[in-house]
Structure formats: C-alpha cells, structure tokens
Design a protein around this motif. Sequence first.
Motif, PDB file in Angstrom:
ATOM      1  N   VAL A  74      13.335   4.395   3.591  1.00 20.10           N
ATOM      2  CA  VAL A  74      14.611   3.689   3.440  1.00 20.10           C
ATOM      3  C   VAL A  74      14.260   2.434   4.285  1.00 20.10           C
ATOM      4  CG1 VAL A  74      17.306   3.280   4.089  1.00 20.10           C
ATOM      5  CG2 VAL A  74      16.155   5.565   3.644  1.00 20.10           C
ATOM      6  N   PRO A  75      14.557   1.115   3.505  1.00 16.34           N
ATOM      7  CA  PRO A  75      15.058   0.879   2.134  1.00 16.34           C
ATOM      8  C   PRO A  75      14.374   1.235   1.260  1.00 16.34           C
ATOM      9  CG  PRO A  75      14.256  -1.204   3.086  1.00 16.34           C
ATOM     10  CD  PRO A  75      14.215  -0.177   4.280  1.00 16.34           C
ATOM     11  N   ASN A  76      14.858   1.602  -0.006  1.00 24.51           N
ATOM     12  CA  ASN A  76      14.047   2.002  -1.170  1.00 24.51           C
ATOM     13  C   ASN A  76      14.566   1.459  -2.555  1.00 24.51           C
ATOM     14  OD1 ASN A  76      16.203   3.440  -1.575  1.00 24.51           O
ATOM     15  ND2 ASN A  76      15.287   5.372  -1.514  1.00 24.51           N
ATOM     16  N   GLY A  77      15.389   0.478  -2.494  1.00 20.36           N
ATOM     17  CA  GLY A  77      15.965  -0.335  -3.601  1.00 20.36           C
ATOM     18  C   GLY A  77      17.315   0.224  -3.916  1.00 20.36           C
ATOM     19  N   ARG A  78      17.994   1.484  -3.303  1.00 17.50           N
ATOM     20  CA  ARG A  78      19.077   1.865  -3.353  1.00 17.50           C
ATOM     21  C   ARG A  78      19.884   1.656  -2.219  1.00 17.50           C
ATOM     22  NH1 ARG A  78      20.936   4.578  -7.945  1.00 17.50           N
ATOM     23  NH2 ARG A  78      22.167   6.023  -6.667  1.00 17.50           N
ATOM     24  N   GLN A  79      21.403   1.254  -2.194  1.00 11.84           N
ATOM     25  CA  GLN A  79      22.307   1.587  -1.159  1.00 11.84           C
ATOM     26  C   GLN A  79      22.134   3.087  -0.555  1.00 11.84           C
ATOM     27  OE1 GLN A  79      26.057  -0.622  -0.282  1.00 11.84           O
ATOM     28  NE2 GLN A  79      26.781   1.228  -1.213  1.00 11.84           N
ATOM     29  N   ILE A  80      22.196   3.054   0.688  1.00 11.11           N
ATOM     30  CA  ILE A  80      21.851   4.573   1.364  1.00 11.11           C
ATOM     31  C   ILE A  80      23.267   4.779   2.333  1.00 11.11           C
ATOM     32  CG2 ILE A  80      20.748   6.286   2.650  1.00 11.11           C
ATOM     33  CD1 ILE A  80      19.362   5.641   0.446  1.00 11.11           C
ATOM     34  N   LEU A  81      23.822   5.846   2.093  1.00  6.86           N
ATOM     35  CA  LEU A  81      24.713   6.360   3.068  1.00  6.86           C
ATOM     36  C   LEU A  81      24.214   7.394   3.946  1.00  6.86           C
ATOM     37  CD1 LEU A  81      27.646   6.618   4.412  1.00  6.86           C
ATOM     38  CD2 LEU A  81      28.039   8.203   2.804  1.00  6.86           C
ATOM     39  N   LEU A  82      24.025   7.237   5.196  1.00  5.92           N
ATOM     40  CA  LEU A  82      22.945   7.908   6.174  1.00  5.92           C
ATOM     41  C   LEU A  82      23.932   8.848   6.961  1.00  5.92           C
ATOM     42  CD1 LEU A  82      19.836   8.249   6.461  1.00  5.92           C
ATOM     43  CD2 LEU A  82      20.297   6.712   8.538  1.00  5.92           C
ATOM     44  N   LEU A  83      23.842  10.150   7.074  1.00 11.01           N
ATOM     45  CA  LEU A  83      24.512  10.935   7.960  1.00 11.01           C
ATOM     46  C   LEU A  83      23.676  11.699   8.818  1.00 11.01           C
ATOM     47  CD1 LEU A  83      26.828  12.455   5.281  1.00 11.01           C
ATOM     48  CD2 LEU A  83      27.188  10.422   6.155  1.00 11.01           C
ATOM     49  N   VAL A  84      23.758  11.602  10.120  1.00 10.23           N
ATOM     50  CA  VAL A  84      22.717  12.066  10.894  1.00 10.23           C
ATOM     51  C   VAL A  84      23.782  13.269  11.914  1.00 10.23           C
ATOM     52  CG1 VAL A  84      20.939  11.514  12.892  1.00 10.23           C
ATOM     53  CG2 VAL A  84      21.588  10.028  11.275  1.00 10.23           C
ATOM     54  N   TYR A  85      23.201  14.458  12.050  1.00 12.88           N
ATOM     55  CA  TYR A  85      23.804  15.320  12.672  1.00 12.88           C
ATOM     56  C   TYR A  85      22.942  16.494  13.489  1.00 12.88           C
ATOM     57  CZ  TYR A  85      21.918  18.427   9.219  1.00 12.88           C
ATOM     58  OH  TYR A  85      20.921  18.963   8.317  1.00 12.88           O
ATOM     59  N   ALA A  86      23.270  17.202  14.332  1.00 15.63           N
ATOM     60  CA  ALA A  86      22.659  18.504  14.859  1.00 15.63           C
ATOM     61  C   ALA A  86      23.415  19.437  14.596  1.00 15.63           C
ATOM     62  CB  ALA A  86      22.255  18.205  16.409  1.00 15.63           C
ATOM     63  N   SER A  87      22.851  20.796  14.118  1.00 15.96           N
ATOM     64  CA  SER A  87      23.658  21.923  14.118  1.00 15.96           C
ATOM     65  C   SER A  87      24.268  22.656  15.188  1.00 15.96           C
ATOM     66  CB  SER A  87      22.638  22.929  13.110  1.00 15.96           C
ATOM     67  OG  SER A  87      21.684  23.415  14.377  1.00 15.96           O
ATOM     68  N   THR A  88      23.840  21.994  16.523  1.00 19.37           N
ATOM     69  CA  THR A  88      24.262  22.606  17.739  1.00 19.37           C
ATOM     70  C   THR A  88      25.460  21.531  18.213  1.00 19.37           C
ATOM     71  OG1 THR A  88      22.620  21.880  18.870  1.00 19.37           O
ATOM     72  CG2 THR A  88      22.536  23.944  18.303  1.00 19.37           C
ATOM     73  N   CYS A  89      26.003  20.827  17.317  1.00 22.61           N
ATOM     74  CA  CYS A  89      26.739  19.503  18.257  1.00 22.61           C
ATOM     75  C   CYS A  89      28.153  19.779  17.639  1.00 22.61           C
ATOM     76  CB  CYS A  89      26.434  18.220  17.621  1.00 22.61           C
ATOM     77  SG  CYS A  89      27.576  16.819  17.847  1.00 22.61           S
ATOM     78  N   PRO A  90      29.187  20.086  18.655  1.00 22.90           N
ATOM     79  CA  PRO A  90      30.567  20.455  18.286  1.00 22.90           C
ATOM     80  C   PRO A  90      31.237  19.123  17.665  1.00 22.90           C
ATOM     81  CG  PRO A  90      30.142  21.090  20.425  1.00 22.90           C
ATOM     82  CD  PRO A  90      28.848  20.451  20.060  1.00 22.90           C
ATOM     83  N   ALA A  91      30.818  18.103  17.886  1.00 29.72           N
ATOM     84  CA  ALA A  91      31.320  16.791  17.607  1.00 29.72           C
ATOM     85  C   ALA A  91      31.072  16.503  16.089  1.00 29.72           C
ATOM     86  CB  ALA A  91      31.039  15.490  18.097  1.00 29.72           C
TER      87      ALA A  91
END
Length: 205
Positions: A74-91
């Motif tokens: 990224v970038p790769n010529g397309r718009q990107i919606l990036l969601l970053v998480y952790a499986s142990t994160c309550p938020a």
Amino acid sequence: MGLGRRSIWLDRGLSLVTAAAVLAALYVVARERAMPARGAEALRPREGDKLVASLALESYARSDRPFEAERVRVPNGRQILLLVYASTCPACYANLPAWRRVILANGGATDVIAVGFEADPAASRAYAERHLPVVTHLAPTEPPAFAAALGLDKVPFTALISADGRFRIVRRGALDAAAESSLVRALRGPAGSRVSPKPQSPKER
C-alpha cells in the motif's frame, strides 16, 4: 409494603446495572490506550499527509496445507480502507459494529484490509474471519516499520488511504459517530483516484 420493597430492590438493581455499564465503558477505553503498537515512532500522520513508506503486508500462513502467501503493498493503485486490531483488545471488539457499518457503506471501489497487529497470527486470523468475514485479512511483514509508517500507537486504528498513498481519514482509537459518518460519506462518494486491477499474488505472476 411488598411493593415498596420491590421498588427499592428494583432501584438498587438498576443502579448496579448502570454502574457496571460505566465500569465496562471505562475498561474498554483504558484497554484501548493500554494497547500500544510496538515499534511506533513519534510520527503521527494527519489527513492529507502522504505515507512516508509503503506498507508491506501478506496473508496469514496456514498450517493445515501448503500455502503461498499473497503479498500486498500500500499504496497499490486502489483506495484502501485499513482496519488495524488485536484479538485481545476489548476496544477493538466494541468497535466491530462501527467497522461493519462502514464496510457495508463501501461501494466496491475501495479495498478493505483488516490487519492483525499481534504476536499470535492464528488467533488474529480466527478473530478476523469470525467478526470481519467480508474483508481481506493480512499481517504486516515488518511490524515495527508498519507501525512507524502509520504513527500507530494504539488499536483499534482506522485509515482511509488514497490510491497514491495519502491519508484521507485517520482515526486512532474507537470510531465515534462523527468519524463513522465521515468514513461513510467518503466511501459512498468518488474515490478521487485511479482504480487498477487487484494486485496479483506471486503464484499468479
């Protein structure tokens, strides 16, 4: 007398439920702030800024069969919606409904990528497949460089990145109503950039 006692117990019960809800909300916020993304530098890009370096991502390896990872930059010529998480994160868990609503608003011109930022790839992939089944699940090949490029200091993290690598929207922490509305409007409107075919995996090249 019986009605009076019931009323007292009902009031106490409602007070306990309210207190529990407040404590749960405080816990979620505290855990959001207590989930720093290791390796993040002081850089905190704002909307309109450009990525200082491309993001190198790859799909999770599978243990049940031979697997050749798909690599994406990224970038790769397309718009990107990036969601970053952790499986142990309550938020992150509390933020899932907002993420799902945003994903539903996507008209298809934007790639949606969920990135698990943690030490356990298996748990991360299982979490994404269970809670975000319609998106691409990837992991950073170099977590410190990934964190530094995004100024990532906590999860959940949401960013809308244009095809040329500019941050259209950046949200650190849980999405509030205003941030969610901004993302929905951006996704329903024109991407404002060239759309190219999805990058090929090494096997396809």
